[in-house]
Enzyme design. Structure first.
Site, mmCIF file in Angstrom:
data_model
loop_
_atom_site.group_PDB
_atom_site.id
_atom_site.type_symbol
_atom_site.label_atom_id
_atom_site.label_comp_id
_atom_site.label_asym_id
_atom_site.label_seq_id
_atom_site.Cartn_x
_atom_site.Cartn_y
_atom_site.Cartn_z
ATOM 1 C CG ASN A 8 -1.797 1.167 1.373
ATOM 2 O OD1 ASN A 8 -1.364 2.282 1.137
ATOM 3 N ND2 ASN A 8 -3.031 0.956 1.760
ATOM 4 C CG HIS A 11 0.959 6.439 4.742
ATOM 5 N ND1 HIS A 11 -0.014 7.410 4.923
ATOM 6 C CD2 HIS A 11 0.477 5.323 5.340
ATOM 7 C CE1 HIS A 11 -1.018 6.900 5.612
ATOM 8 N NE2 HIS A 11 -0.744 5.637 5.874
ATOM 9 C CG HIS A 44 -8.143 3.976 1.528
ATOM 10 N ND1 HIS A 44 -8.287 3.863 2.889
ATOM 11 C CD2 HIS A 44 -9.369 4.329 1.064
ATOM 12 C CE1 HIS A 44 -9.539 4.130 3.232
ATOM 13 N NE2 HIS A 44 -10.208 4.424 2.134
ATOM 14 N NE ARG A 46 -9.179 8.500 4.753
ATOM 15 C CZ ARG A 46 -9.447 7.611 5.716
ATOM 16 N NH1 ARG A 46 -8.733 6.512 5.824
ATOM 17 N NH2 ARG A 46 -10.402 7.836 6.577
ATOM 18 N NE ARG A 50 -7.352 11.542 5.639
ATOM 19 C CZ ARG A 50 -7.736 10.843 6.709
ATOM 20 N NH1 ARG A 50 -6.882 10.059 7.330
ATOM 21 N NH2 ARG A 50 -8.961 10.924 7.167
ATOM 22 C CD GLU A 71 -6.940 -0.452 1.333
ATOM 23 O OE1 GLU A 71 -7.076 0.607 1.983
ATOM 24 O OE2 GLU A 71 -6.093 -1.287 1.615
ATOM 25 C CB THR A 102 -9.272 1.718 7.561
ATOM 26 O OG1 THR A 102 -8.849 2.388 6.382
ATOM 27 C CG2 THR A 102 -10.658 1.160 7.358
ATOM 28 C CD GLU A 152 -7.049 -6.162 3.443
ATOM 29 O OE1 GLU A 152 -7.416 -5.827 2.298
ATOM 30 O OE2 GLU A 152 -6.195 -5.558 4.095
ATOM 31 C CG HIS A 191 -5.112 -1.722 9.711
ATOM 32 N ND1 HIS A 191 -5.553 -0.754 8.835
ATOM 33 C CD2 HIS A 191 -4.845 -1.087 10.864
ATOM 34 C CE1 HIS A 191 -5.577 0.408 9.441
ATOM 35 N NE2 HIS A 191 -5.144 0.236 10.680
HETATM 36 N N1 PXP Z 1 -5.734 -3.099 4.322
HETATM 37 C C1 PXP Z 1 -6.705 -2.158 4.391
HETATM 38 C C2 PXP Z 1 -8.084 -2.532 3.964
HETATM 39 C C3 PXP Z 1 -6.406 -0.841 4.819
HETATM 40 O O1 PXP Z 1 -7.393 0.080 4.870
HETATM 41 C C4 PXP Z 1 -5.081 -0.532 5.151
HETATM 42 C C5 PXP Z 1 -4.735 0.873 5.551
HETATM 43 O O2 PXP Z 1 -5.005 1.749 4.513
HETATM 44 C C6 PXP Z 1 -4.109 -1.532 5.043
HETATM 45 C C7 PXP Z 1 -4.467 -2.812 4.656
HETATM 46 C C8 PXP Z 1 -2.654 -1.274 5.316
HETATM 47 O O3 PXP Z 1 -2.470 -0.977 6.648
HETATM 48 P P1 PXP Z 1 -1.042 -0.446 7.124
HETATM 49 O O4 PXP Z 1 -0.816 0.852 6.407
HETATM 50 O O5 PXP Z 1 -1.196 -0.310 8.593
HETATM 51 O O6 PXP Z 1 -0.035 -1.487 6.717
#
Ligand code: PXP
Length: 243
Positions: A8, A11, A44, A46, A50, A71, A102, A152, A191
């Site tokens: 992901n 960031h 994601h 949003r 952001r 996402e 999330t 998930e 997550h």
């Molecule tokens: N899976 C989902 C559905 C999420 O919303 C997120 C965070 O955006 C992640 C995985 C990844 O989480 P992390 O950034 O804590 O690794």
């Protein structure tokens, strides 16, 4: 079976948006992730945009070679973008504007009526649909009944747990994964996973995909810091020497 890693890159976009510059670009980060062995890229989008922007989603759909997983919440505008861009997977997540990330799983039981038609539209367009849920029997069964291809499992509670609670959260993930698999659902998890805590989740047989973002971006920032400072020192020295 090998566990797929989807990185992901949200960031990376957070850092870009903090300055309003064109860099760092999540598209460039995605190239690096795939070259290093990631099986796919997750973003994601949003509602408040952001970090990830619609442009990122469109470009990544063209450039990601593995699986591209979008996402999103089930809001009309995002569903329309998904139907335009056609990512390989859509993961439906709950979204609250004030949350930092999330924070909980989707309520597939309570939101049956709104989720059903969205899942049907996405699947009719050929998109595999995953629901981000807690490892809870009723949520797993509802996901199956709603026609999702995948769930998930939200690993946030496991990631935050300490002591005896850790084994409890891990057991809940393992039990949820087994139940979902038995129902014919593909099982992903994600997550809050880090190099330190991912092993026990990767050991759950039925989990075939992990979505990991924050820890990888954080490790990349710290791991890359020394090289970035050296590159800056060299540039300063070259400038000073008039080269
Ligand atoms: N899976 C989902 C559905 C999420 O919303 C997120 C965070 O955006 C992640 C995985 C990844 O989480 P992390 O950034 O804590 O690794």
């Amino acid at each position: 079976m090998r566990v797929a890693l989807h990185v992901n890159v949200d960031h990376v976009a957070t850092l870009r948006q903090a300055r309003g510059t064109a860099y760092p670009d999540p598209v460039e980060a995605a190239f690096a992730c795939e070259r290093a062995g990631a099986d796919g890229i997750t973003v994601h989008l949003r509602e408040d945009q952001r970090h990830i922007q619609p442009r990122d989603v469109r470009v990544l759909r063209e450039t990601v070679r593995g699986t591209f997983n979008l996402e999103m919440a089930s809001a009309d505008a995002t569903v329309a973008l998904a139907l335009e861009v056609l990512p390989h997977h859509v993961t439906l997540v709950p979204e609250r504007r004030e949350e930092r990330t999330t924070e909980g799983g989707l309520d597939a039981v309570g939101q049956r009526k709104t989720l059903g038609p969205v899942i049907a539209r996405l699947r009719a367009a050929g998109i595999k649909v995953s629901l981000f849920i807690a490892p809870d029997d009723a949520q797993i069964d509802a996901s199956r009944a709603l026609g999702a291809d995948q769930i998930e499992l939200h690993t946030g509670d496991y990631a935050n747990a300490k002591g005896a609670a850790l084994a409890h959260e891990l057991a809940a993930l393992a039990k949820g994964a087994a139940r979902a698999h038995a129902l014919g659902l593909r099982v992903a998890a994600g997550h809050g996973l880090t190099v330190a805590n991912v092993g026990a989740v990767a050991a759950i047989d039925e989990v075939v995909e992990l979505n990991i973002g924050h820890a990888i971006v954080a490790d990349a920032v710290i791991g890359g810091m020394a090289g970035a400072v050296r590159a800056m020192r060299r540039a300063i020295a070259r400038g000073r020497a008039g080269r």
